[in-house]
Design a protein around this motif. Structure first.
Motif, PDB file in Angstrom:
ATOM      1  N   ASP A   1      15.453  12.863  -6.119  1.00 26.44           N
ATOM      2  CA  ASP A   1      16.254  12.899  -5.431  1.00 26.44           C
ATOM      3  C   ASP A   1      15.825  12.815  -3.710  1.00 26.44           C
ATOM      4  N   ILE A   2      14.649  13.145  -3.590  1.00 31.67           N
ATOM      5  CA  ILE A   2      13.856  13.030  -2.294  1.00 31.67           C
ATOM      6  C   ILE A   2      13.582  11.531  -1.998  1.00 31.67           C
ATOM      7  N   VAL A   3      13.240  10.833  -3.182  1.00 29.13           N
ATOM      8  CA  VAL A   3      13.049   9.390  -2.849  1.00 29.13           C
ATOM      9  C   VAL A   3      14.217   8.688  -2.731  1.00 29.13           C
ATOM     10  N   ASP A   4      15.369   9.073  -3.718  1.00 33.65           N
ATOM     11  CA  ASP A   4      16.283   8.284  -3.631  1.00 33.65           C
ATOM     12  C   ASP A   4      17.202   8.276  -2.245  1.00 33.65           C
ATOM     13  N   THR A   5      16.955   9.544  -1.540  1.00 36.47           N
ATOM     14  CA  THR A   5      17.880   9.767  -0.482  1.00 36.47           C
ATOM     15  C   THR A   5      17.095   9.119   0.916  1.00 36.47           C
TER      16      THR A   5
ATOM     17  N   ALA B   1       7.885   2.910   8.134  1.00 40.14           N
ATOM     18  CA  ALA B   1       8.836   3.451   7.403  1.00 40.14           C
ATOM     19  C   ALA B   1       9.159   3.032   6.061  1.00 40.14           C
ATOM     20  N   ALA B   2       9.154   1.745   5.837  1.00 36.10           N
ATOM     21  CA  ALA B   2       9.365   1.100   4.566  1.00 36.10           C
ATOM     22  C   ALA B   2       8.228   1.386   3.663  1.00 36.10           C
ATOM     23  N   ARG B   3       6.805   1.396   4.507  1.00 37.46           N
ATOM     24  CA  ARG B   3       5.655   1.463   3.671  1.00 37.46           C
ATOM     25  C   ARG B   3       5.854   2.842   3.084  1.00 37.46           C
ATOM     26  N   THR B   4       6.128   4.138   3.881  1.00 40.50           N
ATOM     27  CA  THR B   4       5.994   5.171   3.484  1.00 40.50           C
ATOM     28  C   THR B   4       6.828   5.325   2.098  1.00 40.50           C
ATOM     29  N   ILE B   5       8.037   5.066   2.434  1.00 43.79           N
ATOM     30  CA  ILE B   5       8.961   5.148   1.109  1.00 43.79           C
ATOM     31  C   ILE B   5       8.566   4.383  -0.181  1.00 43.79           C
ATOM     32  N   SER B   6       8.064   3.069   0.023  1.00 41.55           N
ATOM     33  CA  SER B   6       7.563   2.475  -0.898  1.00 41.55           C
ATOM     34  C   SER B   6       6.445   3.248  -1.721  1.00 41.55           C
ATOM     35  N   GLU B   7       5.413   3.764  -0.943  1.00 42.61           N
ATOM     36  CA  GLU B   7       4.201   4.508  -1.450  1.00 42.61           C
ATOM     37  C   GLU B   7       4.863   5.782  -2.144  1.00 42.61           C
TER      38      GLU B   7
ATOM     39  N   ALA C   1       7.463   5.961  -3.718  1.00 45.87           N
ATOM     40  CA  ALA C   1       8.044   5.692  -4.889  1.00 45.87           C
ATOM     41  C   ALA C   1       6.957   5.346  -6.191  1.00 45.87           C
ATOM     42  N   ALA C   2       6.008   4.841  -5.501  1.00 48.33           N
ATOM     43  CA  ALA C   2       4.802   4.463  -6.469  1.00 48.33           C
ATOM     44  C   ALA C   2       4.248   5.682  -6.823  1.00 48.33           C
ATOM     45  N   ILE C   3       3.947   6.569  -6.144  1.00 46.66           N
ATOM     46  CA  ILE C   3       3.092   7.944  -6.646  1.00 46.66           C
ATOM     47  C   ILE C   3       4.181   8.728  -7.477  1.00 46.66           C
ATOM     48  N   LEU C   4       5.595   8.549  -7.217  1.00 41.01           N
ATOM     49  CA  LEU C   4       6.581   9.068  -8.138  1.00 41.01           C
ATOM     50  C   LEU C   4       6.595   8.370  -9.543  1.00 41.01           C
ATOM     51  N   GLY C   5       6.259   7.210  -9.650  1.00 44.14           N
ATOM     52  CA  GLY C   5       6.219   6.551 -10.653  1.00 44.14           C
ATOM     53  C   GLY C   5       4.926   6.928 -11.567  1.00 44.14           C
ATOM     54  N   ALA C   6       3.939   7.129 -10.819  1.00 43.82           N
ATOM     55  CA  ALA C   6       2.665   7.599 -11.765  1.00 43.82           C
ATOM     56  C   ALA C   6       3.039   8.913 -12.124  1.00 43.82           C
ATOM     57  N   LEU C   7       3.571   9.815 -11.258  1.00 43.54           N
ATOM     58  CA  LEU C   7       3.730  11.206 -11.881  1.00 43.54           C
ATOM     59  C   LEU C   7       4.829  11.399 -13.131  1.00 43.54           C
ATOM     60  N   THR C   8       5.637  10.618 -12.951  1.00 43.34           N
ATOM     61  CA  THR C   8       6.736  10.511 -14.245  1.00 43.34           C
ATOM     62  C   THR C   8       6.103  10.132 -15.246  1.00 43.34           C
TER      63      THR C   8
ATOM     64  N   SER D   1      -3.468  10.433  -8.368  1.00 40.99           N
ATOM     65  CA  SER D   1      -4.500  10.778  -7.525  1.00 40.99           C
ATOM     66  C   SER D   1      -4.545   9.650  -6.692  1.00 40.99           C
ATOM     67  N   ALA D   2      -5.152   8.489  -6.985  1.00 40.16           N
ATOM     68  CA  ALA D   2      -5.442   7.283  -6.364  1.00 40.16           C
ATOM     69  C   ALA D   2      -4.356   6.895  -5.627  1.00 40.16           C
ATOM     70  N   LEU D   3      -3.202   6.826  -5.721  1.00 41.14           N
ATOM     71  CA  LEU D   3      -2.182   6.532  -4.936  1.00 41.14           C
ATOM     72  C   LEU D   3      -1.883   7.572  -3.841  1.00 41.14           C
ATOM     73  N   MET D   4      -2.342   8.770  -3.957  1.00 36.28           N
ATOM     74  CA  MET D   4      -1.865   9.659  -3.043  1.00 36.28           C
ATOM     75  C   MET D   4      -3.010   9.524  -1.987  1.00 36.28           C
TER      76      MET D   4
END
Length: 223
Positions: A122-126, A182-188, A190-197, A205-208
Motif C-alpha cells: 500500500d505504501i509503494v502503491d500510493t 522522487a522517481a528514483r526513490t519510488i523505483s528503489e 518497489a525493487a526492495i519490496l519485490g525482493a522481500l515478497t 539487503s543489497a538493494l537496501m
C-alpha cells in the motif's frame, strides 16, 4: 570508577539480576545506601542520572520506582540527543543506517507476514512521484519504518525511528536539489519490496544498502 558511576552500576546490577523488576519500588534511600555501602549523596546523584535516561521514575512523596523499561521509553533519551544533531552527525547517522537497515531488510525477508506485505504494498502503491517533496519524504519514512517493524524487533524499530527524524531535512533538501530523486526513490522502494515478497534476504539487503548509500553519497558531496 567515580563513586556516582559505581552507584549507577550497582543499581543496574540489581535490575539485570532481577532483584529489582520493572515497576518495582526501590528500598528507602537510607536502607539502599547502607545496603550498597554508598553515601546517600552518591546514591541521589545516581538516581538523578538514571531518571534522566528513563530507567528510574522518581515520584515525589511516594518513592522511586523502576520504570517499565520498555524500548520506546528507554530510547527517548537517544531521540533527544539525535534531535540536537549537527551537520556532521547527520552523516554519522546515515553511516549507522547503512549498517542497520540492510540487516533489517534481510531479517524482514524471513519474518514478514501477509499483513506486513500488504502494508508495504500500500505504501509503494500510493507513492506519487509528482507529489510534493514533503509527501515523498513521508512516504520514504513510512516505507523504511514498516520494514523495520516487520522484523518484530522493537528495540531496532525504536532505534531507527529515533534516527529518522534527524534525517528528514537532508531528505527534503535532496528531493529539491537532485533531479529525478522522487522517481528514483519510488523505483528503489518497489525493487526492495519485490525482493522481500520473494523472501530473498540477500537481495533485499543489497538493494537496501544501495538505496541508503545513495542519499549518504549525495549528502557527502553536498557538504
Amino acid at each position: 570508577m567515580a563513586v556516582t558511576d559505581e552507584a549507577i552500576e550497582r543499581i543496574k546490577e540489581m535490575i539485570i539480576s532481577g532483584e529489582l523488576s520493572p515497576g518495582e519500588r526501590l528500598p528507602p534511600e537510607k536502607d539502599l545506601s547502607e545496603r550498597l555501602g554508598l553515601s546517600r549523596s552518591s546514591l541521589r546523584e545516581a538516581v538523578k542520572a538514571l531518571e534522566l535516561i528513563r530507567v528510574l521514575d522518581v515520584r515525589r512523596g511516594d518513592g522511586t520506582y523502576v520504570t517499565s523499561l520498555e524500548p520506546a521509553l528507554l530510547l527517548e533519551a537517544m531521540s533527544f540527543v539525535v534531535d540536537l544533531h549537527t551537520d556532521r552527525s547527520v552523516l554519522e547517522i546515515f553511516a549507522v543506517r547503512r549498517i542497520l537497515e540492510p540487516a533489517a531488510a534481510a531479517l524482514a525477508a524471513h519474518t514478514m507476514n501477509d499483513e506486513d506485505m500488504t502494508i508495504l504494498q500500500d505504501i509503494v502503491d500510493t507513492a506519487n512521484a509528482d507529489g510534493t517533496i514533503e509527501e515523498l519524504v513521508q512516504h520514504d519514512v513510512r516505507f523504511h519504518q514498516a520494514i523495520v517493524e516487520a522484523t518484530g524487533n522493537e528495540y531496532l524499530s525504536r532505534l531507527t525511528e529515533s534516527m529518522s527524524s534527524a534525517t528528514v531535512r537532508a531528505r527534503i533538501w535532496r528531493g529539491i536539489t537532485q533531479r529525478g530523486a522522487a522517481a528514483r526513490t519510488i523505483s528503489e522502494h518497489a525493487a526492495i519490496l519485490g525482493a522481500l515478497t520473494r523472501h530473498d534476504a540477500e537481495l533485499a539487503s543489497a538493494l537496501m544498502l544501495a538505496h541508503v548509500a545513495g542519499i549518504d553519497e549525495w549528502l557527502r558531496d553536498a557538504s
